[in-house]
Design a protein around this motif. Structure first.
Motif, PDB file in Angstrom:
ATOM      1  N   GLU A  64       0.838  -1.194   0.000  1.00 20.30           N
ATOM      2  CA  GLU A  64       0.000   0.000   0.000  1.00 20.30           C
ATOM      3  C   GLU A  64       0.870   1.239   0.000  1.00 20.30           C
ATOM      4  N   LYS A  87     -10.867  -3.942  -0.603  1.00 23.01           N
ATOM      5  CA  LYS A  87      -9.569  -3.872   0.062  1.00 23.01           C
ATOM      6  C   LYS A  87      -9.667  -4.414   1.482  1.00 23.01           C
ATOM      7  N   TYR A  89      -7.513   3.960  -5.245  1.00 21.75           N
ATOM      8  CA  TYR A  89      -8.804   4.031  -4.580  1.00 21.75           C
ATOM      9  C   TYR A  89      -8.944   5.344  -3.816  1.00 21.75           C
ATOM     10  N   TRP A 143      -1.851  -1.082  -3.581  1.00 22.21           N
ATOM     11  CA  TRP A 143      -2.948  -0.148  -3.344  1.00 22.21           C
ATOM     12  C   TRP A 143      -2.396   1.265  -3.160  1.00 22.21           C
TER      13      TRP A 143
END
Length: 338
Positions: free
Chosen positions: A34, A68, A58, A86
């Motif tokens: 992430e 997620k 996102y 992410w």
């Protein structure tokens, strides 16, 4: 340090309990990475051929957040040798700029961002969309504001995130009120900065979407001057870079299939959803529950009706000089979904 470690284990256990109690897998694979926006504005090399990484952009709310949280996509893709990265963005325009420079492969936005991005030359394609959720965005005014109607915004300062889905809401509401776009002072600010300006009284109104909208109602006692009902559809779109979508069709299908599954769960479990996302998003449960209860669920394919709706928005923005050139939305739809 031991106390912090114990507390971390307790919090993790609580999240797993919430998700497993809802019949949803909660384990996040160690292959997931992430990062946080912003990303470099330098053009990144786009993936060529099949990729072993899916880079997902996102925002602070939407079905992608639910995906997620439950960890199922990581699990399924790991079995196929694919990892996930992410990256969070403050809004759709910023997310699609990252797609334009090759930093992400897929993401989700409202109606307006892909139009601005397509006009700027971003090689994006539409993958699917959620049903209309017009009540999920609104023009807000402070609790003690004396403004009673959209018409009274004439000459006032109105904050919004440039190129976001609420940009079209503002245009349509001004139109209904008999005002021109230039009759107000538009102040372009991302959500966090707009919230601060709104609370300080630096702007007279704020056009915003959930969950920032619901959070402002809950904690700042903001009032709704007008929402999207009877003026806009407010669809959430799933988008991908054209090169990634064309070269990784199986991964795209898996992504959409998992979104559809978690969408169904989310519709039936709004409270559990709010409790799960609250620590992840840093937004209180009541605000998230309010947002969850006024949005629609159920991924749908891109069809001619939807393309025509998007084209109408694009034509409106061009006439107002908000985008530099006319575009054809259908050119951003893959042949199989036209």
């Amino acid at each position: 340090m031991r106390k912090k470690h114990v507390m971390s284990i307790v919090l993790t256990s609580l999240l797993i309990t919430v998700l497993s109690g809802c019949g949803t897998a909660s384990k996040t694979t160690t292959s997931a990475a992430e990062t946080k926006a912003p990303v470099s504005s330098a053009k990144a090399e786009e993936p060529k051929g099949k990729s072993t990484t899916l880079r997902i952009g996102y925002q602070k709310y939407g079905t992608v957040n639910f995906l997620k949280a439950n960890g199922e996509l990581e699990k399924v893709l790991k079995e196929k040798g694919i990892t996930i990265q992410w990256t969070e963005f403050p809004g759709g325009p910023q997310l699609l700029e990252a797609m334009n420079v090759g930093s992400i492969d897929v993401g989700h936005t409202g109606e307006a961002p892909p139009i601005f991005a397509q006009a700027a030359g971003t090689p994006l394609v539409y993958l699917g969309h959620e049903p209309a959720s017009p009540a999920s965005e609104a023009i807000l005014i402070p609790e003690k504001s004396e403004i009673k109607s959209v018409a009274e915004l004439k000459g006032k300062k109105v904050a919004l995130n440039k190129g976001s889905n609420v940009h079209y809401l503002l245009v349509k509401q001004l139109e209904k009120a008999g005002l021109k776009y230039e009759d107000i002072q538009v102040v372009f600010l991302p959500p966090a900065d707009a919230r601060a300006a709104f609370e300080k009284g630096s702007v007279d109104a704020w056009v915003i979407w959930d969950p920032f909208f619901s959070a402002a109602e809950t904690s700042a006692k903001a009032k709704i001057l007008a929402d999207g009902k009877d003026s806009v559809a407010n669809h959430e779109f799933y988008l991908a870079s054209r090169s990634y979508a064309e070269s990784n069709k199986e991964t795209i299908k898996t992504f959409l299939d998992q979104l559809a599954k978690v969408d169904i769960w989310s519709k039936d479990h709004p409270k559990e959803l709010a409790e799960t996302l609250s620590p992840q998003l840093g937004i209180d449960v009541p605000s998230l529950l309010r947002a969850a209860n006024r949005r629609a669920y159920g991924i749908q394919p891109i069809d001619e009706t939807l393309i025509n709706e998007q084209q109408k928005i694009a034509d409106t923005f061009f006439k107002l000089g908000l985008i530099p050139k006319e575009i054809k939305v259908k050119e951003a739809v893959l042949p199989a979904t036209k």
